[in-house]
Each structure stands twice: as structure tokens, then as C-alpha cells.
Design a protein around this motif. Structure first.
Motif, PDB file in Angstrom:
ATOM      1  N   ASN A 124       9.220  -5.189 -11.490  1.00 13.44           N
ATOM      2  CA  ASN A 124      10.285  -6.522 -11.126  1.00 13.44           C
ATOM      3  C   ASN A 124      11.545  -6.118 -11.703  1.00 13.44           C
ATOM      4  N   LEU A 125      12.469  -6.095 -10.990  1.00 12.20           N
ATOM      5  CA  LEU A 125      14.006  -5.483 -11.480  1.00 12.20           C
ATOM      6  C   LEU A 125      14.726  -6.759 -11.146  1.00 12.20           C
ATOM      7  N   SER A 126      15.822  -6.836 -12.142  1.00 13.70           N
ATOM      8  CA  SER A 126      16.848  -7.797 -11.876  1.00 13.70           C
ATOM      9  C   SER A 126      17.944  -7.145 -11.147  1.00 13.70           C
ATOM     10  N   ALA A 127      17.902  -6.033 -10.615  1.00 15.30           N
ATOM     11  CA  ALA A 127      18.518  -5.576  -9.510  1.00 15.30           C
ATOM     12  C   ALA A 127      18.262  -5.988  -8.223  1.00 15.30           C
ATOM     13  N   LEU A 128      16.915  -6.393  -8.171  1.00 13.13           N
ATOM     14  CA  LEU A 128      16.299  -6.899  -6.788  1.00 13.13           C
ATOM     15  C   LEU A 128      16.102  -8.444  -7.014  1.00 13.13           C
ATOM     16  N   GLY A 129      16.875  -9.175  -7.709  1.00 16.83           N
ATOM     17  CA  GLY A 129      16.986 -10.590  -7.958  1.00 16.83           C
ATOM     18  C   GLY A 129      15.971 -11.319  -8.886  1.00 16.83           C
ATOM     19  N   SER A 130      15.112 -10.139  -9.796  1.00 14.20           N
ATOM     20  CA  SER A 130      14.174 -10.883 -10.641  1.00 14.20           C
ATOM     21  C   SER A 130      15.052 -11.525 -11.808  1.00 14.20           C
ATOM     22  N   ASP A 131      14.300 -12.641 -12.199  1.00 12.27           N
ATOM     23  CA  ASP A 131      14.900 -13.381 -13.621  1.00 12.27           C
ATOM     24  C   ASP A 131      14.473 -12.365 -14.648  1.00 12.27           C
ATOM     25  N   LYS A 132      13.501 -11.786 -14.789  1.00  8.70           N
ATOM     26  CA  LYS A 132      13.012 -10.956 -15.964  1.00  8.70           C
ATOM     27  C   LYS A 132      12.480  -9.884 -15.380  1.00  8.70           C
ATOM     28  N   GLN A 133      12.733  -8.656 -16.138  1.00  6.69           N
ATOM     29  CA  GLN A 133      12.271  -7.424 -15.854  1.00  6.69           C
ATOM     30  C   GLN A 133      10.780  -7.082 -16.285  1.00  6.69           C
ATOM     31  N   TRP A 134       9.992  -7.118 -15.818  1.00  9.33           N
ATOM     32  CA  TRP A 134       8.416  -6.775 -16.164  1.00  9.33           C
ATOM     33  C   TRP A 134       7.567  -6.051 -15.170  1.00  9.33           C
ATOM     34  N   SER A 135       6.656  -5.352 -15.851  1.00 13.71           N
ATOM     35  CA  SER A 135       5.650  -4.628 -14.664  1.00 13.71           C
ATOM     36  C   SER A 135       4.139  -4.797 -14.826  1.00 13.71           C
ATOM     37  N   SER A 136       3.463  -4.731 -13.940  1.00 13.40           N
ATOM     38  CA  SER A 136       1.991  -4.757 -14.350  1.00 13.40           C
ATOM     39  C   SER A 136       1.282  -3.790 -13.326  1.00 13.40           C
ATOM     40  N   LEU A 137       0.004  -3.720 -13.703  1.00  7.05           N
ATOM     41  CA  LEU A 137      -0.978  -2.722 -13.192  1.00  7.05           C
ATOM     42  C   LEU A 137      -2.080  -3.331 -12.463  1.00  7.05           C
ATOM     43  N   LEU A 138      -2.444  -3.464 -11.327  1.00  8.75           N
ATOM     44  CA  LEU A 138      -3.491  -4.267 -10.766  1.00  8.75           C
ATOM     45  C   LEU A 138      -4.650  -3.034 -10.186  1.00  8.75           C
ATOM     46  N   ILE A 139      -6.222  -3.274 -10.806  1.00 13.98           N
ATOM     47  CA  ILE A 139      -7.091  -2.380 -10.330  1.00 13.98           C
ATOM     48  C   ILE A 139      -8.159  -3.137  -9.656  1.00 13.98           C
ATOM     49  N   ASP A 140      -8.494  -2.857  -8.482  1.00 11.26           N
ATOM     50  CA  ASP A 140      -9.445  -3.761  -7.696  1.00 11.26           C
ATOM     51  C   ASP A 140     -10.292  -2.833  -7.065  1.00 11.26           C
ATOM     52  N   ILE A 141     -11.565  -2.819  -7.477  1.00  9.86           N
ATOM     53  CA  ILE A 141     -12.744  -2.210  -6.995  1.00  9.86           C
ATOM     54  C   ILE A 141     -13.935  -2.869  -6.519  1.00  9.86           C
ATOM     55  N   ARG A 142     -14.436  -2.509  -5.355  1.00  8.94           N
ATOM     56  CA  ARG A 142     -15.512  -3.017  -4.699  1.00  8.94           C
ATOM     57  C   ARG A 142     -16.422  -2.159  -4.023  1.00  8.94           C
ATOM     58  N   LYS A 143     -17.860  -2.384  -4.309  1.00  9.14           N
ATOM     59  CA  LYS A 143     -18.912  -1.254  -3.931  1.00  9.14           C
ATOM     60  C   LYS A 143     -20.135  -2.400  -3.390  1.00  9.14           C
ATOM     61  N   TYR A 144     -20.535  -1.771  -2.093  1.00  6.20           N
ATOM     62  CA  TYR A 144     -21.529  -2.476  -1.435  1.00  6.20           C
ATOM     63  C   TYR A 144     -22.873  -1.604  -1.450  1.00  6.20           C
ATOM     64  N   PHE A 145     -24.204  -2.016  -1.756  1.00  2.00           N
ATOM     65  CA  PHE A 145     -25.451  -1.419  -1.707  1.00  2.00           C
ATOM     66  C   PHE A 145     -26.249  -2.049  -1.019  1.00  2.00           C
ATOM     67  N   ARG A 146     -27.167  -1.229  -0.213  1.00  2.00           N
ATOM     68  CA  ARG A 146     -28.214  -1.617   0.793  1.00  2.00           C
ATOM     69  C   ARG A 146     -29.594  -1.783   0.036  1.00  2.00           C
ATOM     70  N   LEU A 147     -30.171  -2.988   0.314  1.00  2.00           N
ATOM     71  CA  LEU A 147     -31.509  -3.100  -0.690  1.00  2.00           C
ATOM     72  C   LEU A 147     -32.467  -3.497   0.383  1.00  2.00           C
ATOM     73  N   PRO A 148     -33.764  -3.341   0.190  1.00  3.28           N
ATOM     74  CA  PRO A 148     -34.843  -3.639   0.925  1.00  3.28           C
ATOM     75  C   PRO A 148     -34.688  -5.154   1.764  1.00  3.28           C
ATOM     76  N   HIS A 149     -35.161  -5.320   2.735  1.00  3.29           N
ATOM     77  CA  HIS A 149     -35.146  -6.420   3.583  1.00  3.29           C
ATOM     78  C   HIS A 149     -33.703  -6.921   4.029  1.00  3.29           C
ATOM     79  N   ASN A 150     -32.975  -6.141   4.325  1.00  3.01           N
ATOM     80  CA  ASN A 150     -31.616  -6.598   4.741  1.00  3.01           C
ATOM     81  C   ASN A 150     -30.734  -7.047   3.919  1.00  3.01           C
TER      82      ASN A 150
END
Length: 395
Positions: free
Chosen positions: A242-268
Motif C-alpha cells: 500500500n503506497l501513499s502515491a496511490l492514495g493510501s494513508d499509511k505505507q504498509w505491506s503484507s503477505l497472505l498465504i492460503d493453502i487448501r487440500k482435499y483427500f478422498r476417504l472411504p464411504h465417499n
């Protein structure tokens, strides 16, 4: 959000979609089939064509009634559209979700989320826009806060997120986006004059703007994000600056990590796992832009706790869900779930892990898009408990 304890009172579906699922769909039942039978119409006409159902739009819509501690009784409507941009098996299912809702606490919510896959899944657009007037409970930083320390923050909010991805190789995408969070008319209310809130300590302002670009990496083997099947895997990494040059009040940055996994088990059965993590890399995000319980796109993390119950500059959330059929015709299913999350304290250290667990029902809303109505009940620490719901799976 948005989508919490959905109880559809009427069902509408416009069906013109699909994949080669005709034979299996004939033996399944959904809420639309039941509605057609009530109206003395043959639900078999939905799958009786000799050829595959072609690409097009499939709309599921219905009114909503819900109750949450954060909102009280709420009324509204939701429309979920699903479609393919072409019939090749390499093209993922696109979806759009629009909701409008008004609550007992005089909250107004109008979110629009979109996930658009272009032919061959070569390009992908992910959007999230919303307008909200939202008095919200706040408890302060970290996991040591008490239910008795609650206070209310009222604000108006406009969000515009749009990320454009391009396929680099099979199932792997790189993207760039723009993200805007604009809060105004921010007021702390129902506060004892002798009580200094964490919002005040952190730096209260009556307005805040976060505006910046994002760089994204995405790996996604799911064909249907509304209801992923066993074997699917999703991983998203996003750097936001986030940059003041783009209109942000504060300059700050973040990192998002989103991981999902789906496993098949017996009986559907399916075992679904989710890891959702946000780390502030530099600066101090505005209080209302900090990572928090239920702060993901669809407000689903931390079932068992009120939205915003825990808040901090950094967040780690782990979720697990066991999904299983109850009826052979696919109309009713169930889930058992558990989660654990930790939000950093003022010291930026993780000191408390908050656990929750619960059970849920799944009602097949539209078998052609494999869309379920999800109704869950979760219990957390300190007597925290609530109903939660979605049109589509939680993750």
C-alpha cells in the motif's frame, strides 16, 4: 459478510450449463428437484437430453434469514451464478455471488464476489467488491482479550479488489492486482469513559484508506471452487504493498498465504484441510484493515467465534473438515470441523491459540453446479458459540 446461516425460502434456477455428468446427476436429488415436484413438474427434464448440457449460466437464488451474535436477526437475498466460458475440460467453472442484507443492528451489506475463468483457463479474474454500513463488536489485540471487554466500532466501508492472473504452466498462474479499502465515519460507541480501547492505543482515526497493488502466485487444480472434490489442491500467495502515491494513508505491506487440500476417504467422505495466514511485513495497517477472525474473503475463518473476535498484525489459522454423505441421493450431507487460530498481541508475538469445533449440515441446492447450502454450528473457548452458513462450501 455476508453469507451466514442461509435459510432459502424460495429457490430459482436457470440451468444451461455443464460437463459430462448426466448419468450421475439422474440419480441425485437437489432442492430444485423438490421444488419442481411440488409444482407438479418433472425434474428429469433437467438431464434428459441425449447430449451434454451446454455451457451457459446457472443461477441459484433465494431469500435469507439468519441470526448471529454480531448481527442479530438479518434478512436479505443471495444470488449465485455459475457458468463455463467454454466446454473444454481444461476450463474451470466460473462463479459470481451477490448478496444484499440488512440486520437487526442496522447493518447494511452489499457484497459482490466473482471468480471468472476464461476459455482453457488461460486467464483468471478474481474480484471482490462490497459496500457496508457496519457497527461491529471489537475486543482488541490478540487472544488474551475477554468477552467482557467488548466495545462497538461503527463505520462505512467500500472495498474494491481485482486480480488478473495468467497461466504460466498447467494449474500455475501469476497475477497482478489492485486493492482498495476505504473506511469512513468511524466511531467508537458504547464505551465507558474510563476505558481506553486497543483501537485508541493503536491509533484511532475517523477515516482510513489503504490503496495499493498486489503480486500474486496461484496453483489450483480444482475445477469447481464452489464445491471442490477429493484430490483438489489450492495454494495462493499474495504480496500487497500500500503506497501513499496511490492514495493510501499509511505505507504498509503484507503477505497472505492460503493453502487448501482435499483427500478422498472411504464411504465417499472427504477430508478438507485449510491453512490461512497473514503476516504484516512493514508499517502499521489501519485498525480496521488488520487480520482478524473471519477476515478472509468469505468471512469463514474461525467458525465458533464472532467475526472480528480476535485481531492482530499477524494471523495463523488452521482448519480441518470431514465431509460425508447422509442420504444416497446426495440431497443431505454432514460435516465435522475443527480449527485453531492465533492472532499476534501488541508485542507482535503469538502467545495464545484459540480452538473451536462444530458440526454442520449440507443441503444440495443445485446438483448441476454441485452447490450446497451449508449450515454449521461452532463452539469456541469462553462459551463462544454461533451458527454459520454459506451458499457453497466454507473452503
Amino acid at each position: 459478510m455476508l453469507s451466514r446461516l442461509w435459510i432459502p425460502l424460495c429457490l430459482v434456477s436457470v440451468v444451461c450449463y455443464s460437463q459430462n455428468l448426466k448419468d450421475s446427476l439422474v440419480h441425485q436429488t437437489d432442492a430444485i428437484d423438490i421444488g419442481m415436484k411440488i409444482l407438479h413438474k418433472d425434474p428429469g427434464i433437467r438431464t434428459q437430453n441425449n447430449q451434454e448440457i451446454k455451457t451457459g449460466l446457472k443461477v441459484s437464488a433465494g431469500p435469507i434469514i439468519e441470526y448471529l451474535k454480531a448481527t442479530g436477526v438479518a434478512y436479505g437475498a443471495a444470488v449465485n451464478g455459475a457458468f463455463l466460458t467454454d466446454t473444454s475440460r481444461s476450463t474451470n467453472l466460473s462463479s459470481v455471488l451477490l448478496t444484499v442484507k440488512y440486520t437487526q443492528r442496522k447493518q447494511f451489506l452489499l457484497p459482490l464476489q466473482s471468480s471468472i475463468w476464461f476459455p482453457g483457463s488461460r486467464f483468471y479474474l478474481l474480484g471482490d467488491m462490497r459496500f457496508m454500513h457496519y457497527p461491529q463488536d471489537s475486543y482488541g489485540f490478540g487472544g488474551k482479550t475477554l468477552e467482557t471487554g467488548v466495545y462497538t466500532v461503527s463505520y462505512k466501508y467500500f472495498r474494491f479488489y481485482e486480480v488478473a492472473y495468467r497461466k504460466v504452466f498447467k494449474n500455475f498462474y501469476a497475477g497482478v492486482g489492485y486493492k482498495l479499502d476505504h473506511h469512513w465515519n468511524i466511531v467508537q460507541i458504547e464505551i465507558d469513559p474510563s476505558f481506553v480501547t486497543d483501537f485508541t492505543k493503536y491509533g484511532y482515526t475517523p477515516r482510513s484508506v489503504s490503496s495499493g497493488f498486489s503480486l500474486n502466485l496461484l496453483y489450483d487444480t480444482r475445477r469447481n471452487s464452489i464445491n471442490p472434490v477429493a484430490g483438489g489442491f489450492y495454494a495462493n500467495m499474495e504480496f500487497r504493498d500500500n503506497l501513499s502515491a496511490l492514495g493510501s494513508d499509511k505505507q504498509w505491506s503484507s503477505l497472505l498465504i492460503d493453502i487448501r487440500k482435499y483427500f478422498r476417504l472411504p464411504h465417499n467422505m472427504i477430508l478438507a484441510l485449510w491453512s490461512y495466514n497473514v503476516i504484516t511485513l512493514r508499517g502499521n495497517p489501519p485498525y480496521l484493515d488488520l487480520p482478524a477472525t473471519g477476515g478472509d474473503t468469505y468471512n469463514n475463518t474461525g467458525r465458533g467465534y464472532e467475526q472480528g473476535r480476535f485481531l492482530g498484525k499477524n494471523m495463523v489459522d488452521l482448519e480441518a473438515e470431514l465431509r460425508f454423505p447422509i442420504t444416497k441421493n446426495g440431497l443431505v450431507g454432514g460435516v465435522l470441523f475443527a480449527n485453531a487460530e492465533s492472532l499476534s498481541e501488541f508485542s507482535n508475538r503469538f502467545e495464545v491459540v484459540s480452538f473451536a469445533c462444530g458440526v454442520g449440515l449440507r443441503l444440495k441446492f443445485n446438483k448441476l453446479s454441485n452447490t450446497n447450502v451449508a449450515i454449521d454450528y461452532g463452539v469456541g473457548k469462553g462459551g463462544s458459540n454461533s451458527f454459520f452458513g454459506n451458499l457453497g462450501e466454507v473452503f
